[in-house]
Write an enzyme that holds these catalytic residues in place. Structure first.
Site, PDB file in Angstrom:
ATOM      1  CG  HIS A  81      11.734   2.708   7.556  1.00 58.45           C
ATOM      2  ND1 HIS A  81      11.688   1.402   7.994  1.00 58.45           N
ATOM      3  CD2 HIS A  81      10.471   3.191   7.683  1.00 58.45           C
ATOM      4  CE1 HIS A  81      10.459   1.113   8.383  1.00 58.45           C
ATOM      5  NE2 HIS A  81       9.688   2.177   8.199  1.00 58.45           N
ATOM      6  CE  LYS A 115       1.263   0.387  15.166  1.00 60.01           C
ATOM      7  NZ  LYS A 115       2.070   0.931  14.055  1.00 60.01           N
ATOM      8  NE  ARG A 173       4.462   2.705   3.033  1.00 64.67           N
ATOM      9  CZ  ARG A 173       4.373   2.052   4.152  1.00 64.67           C
ATOM     10  NH1 ARG A 173       4.970   0.897   4.277  1.00 64.67           N
ATOM     11  NH2 ARG A 173       3.665   2.519   5.157  1.00 64.67           N
ATOM     12  CB  SER A 176       8.293  -2.949   9.286  1.00 66.35           C
ATOM     13  OG  SER A 176       9.073  -1.785   9.237  1.00 66.35           O
TER      14      SER A 176
HETATM   15  P1  ADP Z   1       4.353   3.805  11.669  1.00 66.16           P
HETATM   16  O1  ADP Z   1       3.866   2.667  12.520  1.00 66.16           O
HETATM   17  O2  ADP Z   1       4.473   5.113  12.391  1.00 66.16           O
HETATM   18  O3  ADP Z   1       3.693   3.973  10.313  1.00 66.16           O
HETATM   19  P2  ADP Z   1       6.585   2.720  10.181  1.00 66.16           P
HETATM   20  O4  ADP Z   1       7.903   2.307  10.742  1.00 66.16           O
HETATM   21  O5  ADP Z   1       5.755   1.690   9.521  1.00 66.16           O
HETATM   22  O6  ADP Z   1       5.874   3.417  11.396  1.00 66.16           O
HETATM   23  O7  ADP Z   1       6.800   3.900   9.132  1.00 66.16           O
HETATM   24  C1  ADP Z   1       7.408   5.111   9.491  1.00 66.16           C
HETATM   25  C2  ADP Z   1       7.259   6.109   8.353  1.00 66.16           C
HETATM   26  O8  ADP Z   1       7.984   5.647   7.214  1.00 66.16           O
HETATM   27  C3  ADP Z   1       5.820   6.322   7.853  1.00 66.16           C
HETATM   28  O9  ADP Z   1       5.693   7.688   7.470  1.00 66.16           O
HETATM   29  C4  ADP Z   1       5.733   5.434   6.629  1.00 66.16           C
HETATM   30  O10 ADP Z   1       4.771   5.913   5.697  1.00 66.16           O
HETATM   31  C5  ADP Z   1       7.142   5.589   6.084  1.00 66.16           C
HETATM   32  N1  ADP Z   1       7.542   4.448   5.264  1.00 66.16           N
HETATM   33  C6  ADP Z   1       7.559   3.143   5.587  1.00 66.16           C
HETATM   34  N2  ADP Z   1       7.981   2.376   4.569  1.00 66.16           N
HETATM   35  C7  ADP Z   1       8.248   3.223   3.538  1.00 66.16           C
HETATM   36  C8  ADP Z   1       8.678   3.065   2.187  1.00 66.16           C
HETATM   37  N3  ADP Z   1       8.904   1.846   1.672  1.00 66.16           N
HETATM   38  N4  ADP Z   1       8.823   4.177   1.422  1.00 66.16           N
HETATM   39  C9  ADP Z   1       8.547   5.398   1.955  1.00 66.16           C
HETATM   40  N5  ADP Z   1       8.128   5.622   3.200  1.00 66.16           N
HETATM   41  C10 ADP Z   1       7.967   4.560   3.994  1.00 66.16           C
END
Ligand code: ADP
Length: 165
Positions: free
Chosen positions: A17, A41, A90, A128
């Site tokens: 992130h 969630k 990703r 996460s």
């Molecule tokens: P959500 O539940 O909205 O997917 P996340 O916190 O899991 O929330 O992710 C928020 C954003 O960050 C999403 O667009 C996700 O694809 C991106 N993201 C999460 N981890 C990574 C990573 N390791 N590299 C690039 N983008 C990421």
């Protein structure tokens, strides 16, 4: 002045992130990290905790602001006068959902477009959920999150273990 919103659960914020936040903040005038208030969630951290953690790890970025939001992302984007939504990609598994969401959002709010940053290869595997999975079984998460976040995650799992004792 271009404002972007980077929405997500950030439960907790990871190096993946942060990489997106840093890169997006370089090409935008103002970046709002929007923390989704998603009790459905059952997140590990409350929305207030997630906002606080994100503020700590983005304190060095002057054009980044962290806010929570509930309801429709496009409503939050319009209220915040955002021009674009930022998301991270990703793997191909992210693609289908992200494509559908961005097209739906564009249908509802034609003035708000979505831009995607592809993951830094170093963090392509990182989510996460992986952080929580490893931490739950007492593994080291130092490679996945900044030290201050690792501390909060450890503390949270310790509290949970105390509760079930
Ligand atoms: P959500 O539940 O909205 O997917 P996340 O916190 O899991 O929330 O992710 C928020 C954003 O960050 C999403 O667009 C996700 O694809 C991106 N993201 C999460 N981890 C990574 C990573 N390791 N590299 C690039 N983008 C990421």
């Amino acid at each position: 002045m271009k404002t972007a919103i980077y929405p997500g659960s950030f439960d907790p914020v990871t190096f993946g992130h942060l990489d997106i936040i840093e890169r997006a903040s370089q090409v935008m005038d103002h970046l709002i990290v929007g923390v989704l208030n998603n009790n459905a969630k059952s997140p590990l951290f409350s929305v207030e905790e997630r906002v606080k953690m994100l503020r700590e790890v983005t304190a060095h970025l002057p054009n980044v602001e962290v806010q929570s939001f509930g309801g429709l992302l496009v409503d939050f984007a319009v209220q915040s006068n955002a021009d674009v939504i930022v998301r991270g990609l990703r793997a191909i598994t992210d693609f289908e959902y992200e494509l559908q969401m961005s097209q739906t959002n564009r249908k509802i709010a034609p003035d708000v477009d979505t831009i995607f940053f592809t993951t830094n290869l170093k963090y392509a595997y990182l989510s996460s959920s992986i952080v929580k999975e490893v931490a739950m079984y007492g593994g080291s998460i130092d490679e996945f999150v900044p030290p201050v976040i690792a501390g909060y995650v450890r503390q949270k799992f310790e509290q949970k273990r105390e509760l079930i004792k």
